[in-house]
Write an enzyme that holds these catalytic residues in place. Structure first.
Site, PDB file in Angstrom:
ATOM      1  N   ASP A  72     -17.036  17.683  71.588  1.00 50.19           N
ATOM      2  CA  ASP A  72     -18.391  17.304  71.199  1.00 50.19           C
ATOM      3  C   ASP A  72     -19.007  16.321  72.178  1.00 50.19           C
ATOM      4  OD1 ASP A  72     -18.455  18.957  69.029  1.00 50.19           O
ATOM      5  OD2 ASP A  72     -18.058  17.407  67.532  1.00 50.19           O
ATOM      6  N   GLY A  73     -18.190  15.484  72.816  1.00 47.09           N
ATOM      7  CA  GLY A  73     -18.715  14.550  73.803  1.00 47.09           C
ATOM      8  C   GLY A  73     -19.369  15.260  74.971  1.00 47.09           C
ATOM      9  N   ASN A 146     -26.653  12.282  68.520  1.00 43.62           N
ATOM     10  CA  ASN A 146     -25.945  11.788  67.341  1.00 43.62           C
ATOM     11  C   ASN A 146     -26.560  10.523  66.770  1.00 43.62           C
ATOM     12  OD1 ASN A 146     -24.026  13.762  67.002  1.00 43.62           O
ATOM     13  ND2 ASN A 146     -22.329  12.599  67.862  1.00 43.62           N
ATOM     14  N   HIS A 157     -18.672  -9.209  67.273  1.00 45.60           N
ATOM     15  CA  HIS A 157     -18.996 -10.398  66.489  1.00 45.60           C
ATOM     16  C   HIS A 157     -20.296 -10.146  65.750  1.00 45.60           C
ATOM     17  CE1 HIS A 157     -21.164 -11.227  70.322  1.00 45.60           C
ATOM     18  NE2 HIS A 157     -22.084 -11.704  69.505  1.00 45.60           N
ATOM     19  N   ALA A 188     -20.274  11.873  62.621  1.00 46.59           N
ATOM     20  CA  ALA A 188     -19.632  11.180  63.738  1.00 46.59           C
ATOM     21  C   ALA A 188     -19.447   9.699  63.400  1.00 46.59           C
ATOM     22  CB  ALA A 188     -20.464  11.383  65.009  1.00 46.59           C
ATOM     23  N   TYR A 189     -19.982   8.809  64.210  1.00 46.04           N
ATOM     24  CA  TYR A 189     -19.793   7.368  64.031  1.00 46.04           C
ATOM     25  C   TYR A 189     -20.304   6.911  62.662  1.00 46.04           C
ATOM     26  CZ  TYR A 189     -19.429   2.552  65.882  1.00 46.04           C
ATOM     27  OH  TYR A 189     -19.094   1.258  66.125  1.00 46.04           O
ATOM     28  N   SER A 192     -17.737   7.494  59.968  1.00 45.22           N
ATOM     29  CA  SER A 192     -16.642   6.530  60.063  1.00 45.22           C
ATOM     30  C   SER A 192     -17.022   5.177  59.479  1.00 45.22           C
ATOM     31  CB  SER A 192     -16.221   6.362  61.524  1.00 45.22           C
ATOM     32  OG  SER A 192     -15.775   7.576  62.072  1.00 45.22           O
TER      33      SER A 192
END
Length: 292
Positions: A72-73, A146, A157, A188-189, A192
Site C-alpha cells: 500500500d505504501g 490516506n 510529546h 490505516a493509521y 490503529s
C-alpha cells in the site's frame, strides 16, 4: 477513462527481488499480447535493456492503466502523482496487508485478463490537501490519499492546538497529535489510533486525536466538504510537522495554521469484477466468516 486499454504503465518498489520478478513477468505478458508498456524509470533498469523507461508523470499522461506492484505504501506514493491524470490504477500485492492492491503476485494473469477485456469495477477515492500557513502566508502544501497528521517532529510529546471546522471553533486539544483521515485511510493509521472504519463511498473525513489528555475526547466524523483548521499554540516547541501518508513532511512552527480539506484531485481505482470491500476487510482484519 477509456474502457479499452492500449498503453499500460508499470510502477514498482525499487530494489525489491519479489517486485522485480513480478514486474518482469508483467512486462513480458503484456508485451506478448501487443500492449504498449511504459516502465517507471526507478525500476526500469532492473528489468533489462528492452523496456521503455519514463518518469511517473509520463505514465499519468500517456497510459490508460497503471499497474503498481508492491504494498500500500507504493500505491500511495504513485497515487499522489497519478490522481492528477485520467488514468486508472490497479495494484499487485507485494506488501503486507494490501488494502489497495487487489491482484495476487503469483497468479495475476486471469483477473488482469478480465480487467483488460473490460470486466472491471471503477472506484473513485478523494484525496486531502494539507497546507501550512505562517502569518497568513502559504509556506508548504501537499496531498494525501490516506491521512494528514499533525505531530511532534522527532520526539513524541504532548502538543497544544485548537481545532476549527468551517471556521467554527470545536475544541482545544492537548495530545500527541491529530490524524485527519479519508475513508481510504480509515483502515490505516486512523484505525490503529482507535478511529472508525469509513466505507470508501462515504464523502466524509474522520478526525482522530492521538493520545489526548482527556477521556472525553473521541474521534469525530465530518463532511468531506468541510475545511479543517488546526491552530498550533505559540507555547509549543519548534519541532512540529504535518505528515502526508507518512511520506511527505511539512515543517510547522508554533503559531502556524494548518488547513486540511478535500483535494480537487481524485484517484481512480480499477478492481476486478469479483472485488468486494467487506471481503477485503474480513480477509485483512481476520473477521469471522459466516456461521452457516
Amino acid at each position: 477513462m477509456k474502457n479499452k486499454f492500449q498503453t499500460i504503465g508499470l510502477i514498482g518498489k525499487p530494489h525489491h527481488a519479489g517486485t522485480n520478478q513480478t514486474l518482469k513477468r508483467l512486462h513480458h505478458w503484456l508485451s506478448v499480447q501487443g500492449y504498449k508498456v511504459l516502465v517507471e524509470e526507478r525500476v526500469a533498469a532492473e528489468l533489462g535493456q528492452h523496456v521503455t523507461a519514463v518518469e511517473i508523470v509520463e505514465i499519468g499522461k500517456q497510459c490508460d492503466l497503471a499497474i503498481v506492484v508492491g504494498g500500500d505504501g507504493n500505491m500511495l506514493g504513485a497515487a499522489r502523482v497519478l490522481a492528477r491524470f485520467d488514468v486508472g490504477v490497479i495494484g499487485v500485492n507485494r506488501g503486507n496487508l494490501g488494502f489497495l492492491t487487489d491482484l495476487p503476485p503469483d497468479d495475476f494473469e486471469e483477473p488482469l485478463s478480465q480487467v483488460l477485456e473490460g470486466n472491471f469495477i471503477t472506484e473513485h477515492r478523494f484525496l486531502l490537501e494539507a497546507q501550512v500557513f505562517r502569518h497568513q502566508e502559504l509556506k508548504a502544501s501537499n496531498t494525501a490519499v490516506n491521512e494528514a497528521v499533525l505531530h511532534p517532529g522527532k520526539i513524541a510529546h504532548m502538543i497544544e492546538f485548537e481545532v476549527y471546522i468551517d471556521d467554527q471553533f470545536m475544541y482545544s486539544q492537548r495530545a500527541d497529535g491529530m490524524i485527519v483521515s479519508t475513508p481510504t485511510g480509515s483502515t490505516a493509521y486512523s484505525l490503529s489510533a482507535g478511529g472508525a472504519i469509513l466505507t470508501p463511498n462515504l464523502q466524509a473525513m474522520i478526525l482522530v486525536p492521538m493520545f489526548p489528555h482527556t477521556l472525553s475526547c473521541r474521534p469525530i466524523v465530518v463532511d468531506a466538504g468541510s475545511t479543517i483548521k488546526l491552530l498550533v499554540s505559540p507555547k509549543n516547541s519548534e519541532n512540529l510537522e504535518v505528515s502526508c501518508d507518512g511520506h511527505v513532511h511539512l515543517a510547522v512552527l508554533p503559531g502556524d495554521e494548518i488547513i486540511i480539506k478535500r483535494s480537487p484531485e481524485r484517484l481512480t481505482l480499477v478492481h476486478p469484477k469479483a472485488y468486494n470491500y467487506f471481503h477485503v476487510l474480513r480477509n485483512k482484519l481476520g473477521w469471522g466468516s459466516k456461521l452457516f
